[in-house]
Write an enzyme that holds these catalytic residues in place. Structure first.
Site, short mmCIF file in Angstrom:
data_model
loop_
_atom_site.label_atom_id
_atom_site.label_comp_id
_atom_site.label_asym_id
_atom_site.label_seq_id
_atom_site.Cartn_x
_atom_site.Cartn_y
_atom_site.Cartn_z
N GLU A 15 17.29 31.41 80.29
CA GLU A 15 16.10 32.06 80.87
C GLU A 15 15.26 32.75 79.79
OE1 GLU A 15 17.62 32.89 85.42
OE2 GLU A 15 18.15 34.36 83.89
N ASP A 221 16.95 25.85 92.83
CA ASP A 221 17.79 25.19 93.83
C ASP A 221 17.45 25.79 95.19
OD1 ASP A 221 19.92 27.44 94.57
OD2 ASP A 221 19.53 27.55 92.43
N1 ADE Z 1 19.97 32.01 91.17
C1 ADE Z 1 19.59 30.72 91.16
N2 ADE Z 1 20.09 30.05 92.20
C2 ADE Z 1 20.83 30.95 92.91
C3 ADE Z 1 21.63 30.87 94.07
N3 ADE Z 1 21.76 29.71 94.74
N4 ADE Z 1 22.26 32.00 94.49
C4 ADE Z 1 22.13 33.15 93.81
N5 ADE Z 1 21.41 33.29 92.69
C5 ADE Z 1 20.75 32.20 92.25
#
Ligand code: ADE
Length: 252
Positions: A15, A221
């Protein structure tokens, strides 16, 4: 007037790597198991660091930025899982406010409220967030995005016309990887756009020190069964580009 220094945080190396690559005159300082990079983005003095994952790691890092490096503002940049149905991989959410969805001392106090602070939602720096929104709108326009990320990479993540949103982000110490986790959060807090693991902790520390805070999250995601796969590939390939493009342009 005292020199203004901006703290820039991510949770994981991927990041902040893109930003580290464009940081000028950098020096590294190790404190408390973190490496803080001091340097310049354009004329702006910044301190860049990744905290590692979770609310504790992020709070400790934010405190060091405030107390040791004397930053006057913190900007957190990273990835998140999409929660609201219209949020897609490749979109960006700029936090208007943040909530810790795993804080619960009920029935002593209302669910989610931070005990003894009487506060549930932490608001972000409105000026900075609006500036960031305009910046991201430009970056996500097809003419710009396709010059920064190869078309086949965009296709792999089904990123077509990514959008930027201003709204509520929820933070807690859980990676969401099932529909059940996602549905529970949607039902409990329907206004939440995305979920991550640090933002609301940093926003709380900044609130307590009266320092402006902003949180910018690219959706890696959709916080469901495919989350871990999508997350791993997204942070390998895409998140550095978003991070660098968004932050570097702020200080040009
Ligand atoms: N950061 C990126 N994806 C995530 C997820 N599915 N749950 C928690 N933090 C996240």
């Amino acid at each position: 007037m005292e020199e203004q220094i901006i703290g820039i945080m991510g949770a994981i190396p991927q990041e902040v790597e893109g930003i580290l690559g464009v940081l000028q005159n950098k020096t590294a300082h190790s404190i408390g198991n973190r490496t803080y990079y001091q340097g310049f983005l354009g004329q702006q003095k910044v301190v860049l660091v990744y905290s590692r994952i979770g609310k504790v790691a992020a709070s400790a890092t934010a405190s060091a930025l405030l107390l040791h490096f004397r930053v006057s503002e913190i900007i957190f940049i990273g990835v998140a899982g999409g929660i609201a149905p219209h949020i897609e991989v490749g979109d960006v959410v700029v936090a208007k406010d943040l909530i810790q969805y795993d804080m619960d001392v009920s029935p002593l106090r209302p669910k989610y409220e931070i005990p003894l602070l009487n506060k549930t939602y932490f608001e972000t720096n409105e000026l900075r967030s609006n500036q960031v929104l305009r910046q991201i709108e430009n970056f996500l326009s097809p003419q710009v995005l396709t010059t920064k990320i190869a078309a086949d990479e965009l296709r792999k993540f089904a990123i077509q016309q990514p959008k930027v949103y201003l709204g509520t982000i929820a933070s807690g110490d859980q990676f969401f990887s099932t529909d059940q986790q996602k549905e529970n959060l949607q039902q409990a807090l329907p206004e939440v756009l995305c979920v991550e693991m640090e933002g609301a902790a940093v926003a709380q520390v900044c609130y307590e020190y009266n320092i402006p805070c902003s949180v910018i999250r690219t959706i890696s995601d959709k916080a469901n069964q495919e989350a871990s796969f999508s997350f791993e590939f997204f942070v390998q390939k895409i998140s550095q580009v978003y991070g660098q493009e968004i932050i570097e342009k702020l200080f040009q």
